[in-house]
Scaffold this motif. Structure first.
Motif, PDB file in Angstrom:
ATOM      1  N   GLN A 223       0.819  -1.211   0.000  1.00  0.00           N
ATOM      2  CA  GLN A 223       0.000   0.000   0.000  1.00  0.00           C
ATOM      3  C   GLN A 223       0.852   1.261   0.000  1.00  0.00           C
ATOM      4  N   VAL A 224       2.179   1.074  -0.027  1.00  0.00           N
ATOM      5  CA  VAL A 224       3.130   2.176  -0.120  1.00  0.00           C
ATOM      6  C   VAL A 224       4.079   1.887  -1.266  1.00  0.00           C
ATOM      7  N   ILE A 225       4.312   2.858  -2.104  1.00  0.00           N
ATOM      8  CA  ILE A 225       5.278   2.714  -3.188  1.00  0.00           C
ATOM      9  C   ILE A 225       6.458   3.648  -2.957  1.00  0.00           C
ATOM     10  N   THR A 226       7.638   3.188  -3.367  1.00  0.00           N
ATOM     11  CA  THR A 226       8.836   4.028  -3.395  1.00  0.00           C
ATOM     12  C   THR A 226       9.491   3.855  -4.761  1.00  0.00           C
ATOM     13  N   ASP A 227      10.521   4.631  -5.013  1.00  0.00           N
ATOM     14  CA  ASP A 227      11.266   4.457  -6.268  1.00  0.00           C
ATOM     15  C   ASP A 227      12.351   3.404  -6.122  1.00  0.00           C
ATOM     16  N   GLY A 228      12.319   2.661  -4.998  1.00  0.00           N
ATOM     17  CA  GLY A 228      13.305   1.611  -4.776  1.00  0.00           C
ATOM     18  C   GLY A 228      14.709   2.124  -4.549  1.00  0.00           C
ATOM     19  N   GLU A 229      14.846   3.468  -4.448  1.00  0.00           N
ATOM     20  CA  GLU A 229      16.153   4.131  -4.351  1.00  0.00           C
ATOM     21  C   GLU A 229      16.986   3.885  -5.604  1.00  0.00           C
ATOM     22  N   PHE A 230      16.294   3.716  -6.739  1.00  0.00           N
ATOM     23  CA  PHE A 230      16.951   3.405  -8.016  1.00  0.00           C
ATOM     24  C   PHE A 230      17.820   4.537  -8.536  1.00  0.00           C
ATOM     25  N   ARG A 231      17.586   5.762  -8.079  1.00  0.00           N
ATOM     26  CA  ARG A 231      18.397   6.883  -8.554  1.00  0.00           C
ATOM     27  C   ARG A 231      19.615   7.112  -7.651  1.00  0.00           C
ATOM     28  N   ARG A 232      19.799   6.245  -6.667  1.00  0.00           N
ATOM     29  CA  ARG A 232      20.902   6.400  -5.716  1.00  0.00           C
ATOM     30  C   ARG A 232      21.922   5.273  -5.867  1.00  0.00           C
ATOM     31  N   SER A 233      23.134   5.586  -5.391  1.00  0.00           N
ATOM     32  CA  SER A 233      24.165   4.574  -5.248  1.00  0.00           C
ATOM     33  C   SER A 233      24.170   4.033  -3.819  1.00  0.00           C
ATOM     34  N   TRP A 234      23.932   4.925  -2.867  1.00  0.00           N
ATOM     35  CA  TRP A 234      23.910   4.596  -1.441  1.00  0.00           C
ATOM     36  C   TRP A 234      22.555   4.986  -0.854  1.00  0.00           C
ATOM     37  N   TRP A 235      22.178   4.321   0.241  1.00  0.00           N
ATOM     38  CA  TRP A 235      20.929   4.678   0.913  1.00  0.00           C
ATOM     39  C   TRP A 235      21.019   6.034   1.605  1.00  0.00           C
ATOM     40  N   HIS A 236      22.258   6.481   1.904  1.00  0.00           N
ATOM     41  CA  HIS A 236      22.413   7.690   2.706  1.00  0.00           C
ATOM     42  C   HIS A 236      23.267   8.773   2.051  1.00  0.00           C
ATOM     43  N   LEU A 237      24.397   8.390   1.428  1.00  0.00           N
ATOM     44  CA  LEU A 237      25.337   9.397   0.951  1.00  0.00           C
ATOM     45  C   LEU A 237      24.771  10.269  -0.163  1.00  0.00           C
ATOM     46  N   ASP A 238      23.970   9.685  -1.055  1.00  0.00           N
ATOM     47  CA  ASP A 238      23.425  10.484  -2.156  1.00  0.00           C
ATOM     48  C   ASP A 238      22.580  11.643  -1.641  1.00  0.00           C
ATOM     49  N   PHE A 239      21.816  11.399  -0.579  1.00  0.00           N
ATOM     50  CA  PHE A 239      21.043  12.499   0.001  1.00  0.00           C
ATOM     51  C   PHE A 239      21.971  13.571   0.550  1.00  0.00           C
ATOM     52  N   MET A 240      23.000  13.155   1.264  1.00  0.00           N
ATOM     53  CA  MET A 240      23.931  14.120   1.851  1.00  0.00           C
ATOM     54  C   MET A 240      24.622  14.933   0.770  1.00  0.00           C
ATOM     55  N   TRP A 241      25.014  14.277  -0.316  1.00  0.00           N
ATOM     56  CA  TRP A 241      25.661  14.984  -1.432  1.00  0.00           C
ATOM     57  C   TRP A 241      24.726  16.007  -2.064  1.00  0.00           C
ATOM     58  N   GLY A 242      23.432  15.825  -1.921  1.00  0.00           N
ATOM     59  CA  GLY A 242      22.458  16.755  -2.502  1.00  0.00           C
ATOM     60  C   GLY A 242      22.221  18.000  -1.678  1.00  0.00           C
TER      61      GLY A 242
END
Length: 377
Positions: free
Chosen positions: A67-86
């Motif tokens: 009942q919840v969809i995500t993008d699977g984090e497909f646009r990321r390399s890491w679960w955390h670092l990509d956000f920090m780099w942004g």
């Protein structure tokens, strides 16, 4: 144990059958990312492949009953670092050593400060906007982010501390700037339609591990660091809109089917479960490395717990009756009506992914739904 398995379904996040967020990357996506890295395709060409793979993933999530969809984090390399780099004031850096897991070491990458931190124009907002268009009646879109405490811990790695102190000599000012940056991103996500936000946090699993303390050369304590992490997390979400559901996921490491830390929730239960201002906890409980359920007695009556009783690290399916017995055990500490189930973590916290097939990934989720439907009918 005298606990009847009887409670109804849920109409709001978290759901009885839930997921932590990341999925195994399909080969087409891996090939496109590799081609982009060496300059063989453009950013637009990579985005087209990402879009196609995410649309396909969303369909599969709906088909399996999520009942919840995500993008699977497909646009990321890491679960955390990509956000920090942004974030503004943060750069991607290579260091001498990666994160050390039980059997492997990761790629040696980190996030390092180049200036004061702020959160304007974060690329994850556009990432969410893309999946939001596929939400529908009975299916909501969720955004996963690394917890603010995770970002703070990254900036305090030995390799990063000098750069951090170049811009922040006062830890309180650093905490306030991290919180302000997160508040900016959260408000922008909310404006894009986000009503379900999950903060992924390995810091709690780290500070309950005796090996973490054996490696330290200071006088810090679990309580001291725990209160610091609590403060940055709570400050970051204190102005969140009332109808935004904010949850957190606590993990002990998930890289290529290996793990990083061990230890039960006991040392931090009175901080994490009593004081963190989230509505639900997604908790790793697939092995004895997470301890028993007794610390759940600290979870406030207004909060829910998603039991991560299924392993995303292996394709082997869990025994349904064993899982039901464990749910009964947990229900001694948290009412069954406030419990849900999920894998203990995502299937691909990094683009390498765990060691199982995509079909095994979906089989695992189908099993979780079967158990949820039988327990909460």
């Amino acid at each position: 144990m005298g606990v009847e398995l009887k409670a109804g379904k849920r109409s709001a996040s978290p759901f009885r059958f839930d997921n932590v967020g990341s999925f195994l990357r399909p080969e087409k996506l891996k090939e496109a990312r590799a081609s982009f890295a060496v300059g063989d395709i453009s950013a637009d060409e990579l985005k087209r492949v990402e879009d196609e793979c995410i649309i396909d993933l969303i369909g599969k999530q709906k088909d399996v009953g999520l009942q919840v969809i995500t993008d699977g984090e497909f646009r990321r390399s890491w679960w955390h670092l990509d956000f920090m780099w942004g974030l503004n004031g943060v750069s991607k850096e290579t260091v001498g050593k990666g994160y050390v897991f039980h059997d492997e070491e990761t790629r040696p990458e980190t996030a390092r400060l180049t200036g004061r931190i702020s959160g304007e124009n974060h690329p994850f907002v556009d990432h969410f906007t893309f999946i939001q268009q596929y939400a529908e009646e009975g299916v909501i879109a969720r955004q996963t982010l690394p917890a603010p405490a995770q970002f703070l811990a990254e900036l305090q790695r030995p390799e990063n501390i000098s750069a951090t102190e170049e811009f922040y000599t006062d830890i309180n000012v650093l905490v306030k700037d991290i919180a302000k940056a997160y508040q900016t991103v959260i408000q922008d996500l909310y404006a894009a339609g986000c009503r379900s936000l999950q903060l992924d946090d390995c810091t709690w699993g780290m500070i309950v591990d005796p090996n973490y303390w054996n490696a330290r050369q200071d006088t810090e304590t679990v309580e001291g660091i725990g209160e610091l992490y609590l403060s940055v997390n709570n400050l970051s979400i204190e102005n969140a809109p009332e109808d935004l559901t904010v949850t957190t996921h606590v993990c002990r490491g998930n890289y290529h089917s290996t793990w990083a830390s061990s230890g039960g929730y006991d040392p931090i239960a009175n901080i994490l479960f009593e004081k963190e201002n989230v509505s639900a906890y997604y908790l790793e409980y697939d092995t004895d490395r997470a301890g028993d359920f007794a610390p759940l007695s600290h979870v406030g009556e207004e909060k829910s717990v998603v039991l991560g009783l299924f392993s995303s690290k292996t394709g082997e399916l869990e025994d349904k009756e064993t899982i039901k017995t464990r749910i009964k055990e947990a229900a001694q500490y948290v009412d069954l009506d406030r419990l849900c189930i999920s894998p203990q973590c995502g299937f691909a916290s990094t683009e390498e992914g765990n060691i199982l097939t995509e079909e095994q990934q979906w089989e695992k989720l189908r099993l979780i739904k079967e158990v949820a439907d039988e327990v909460w009918n």
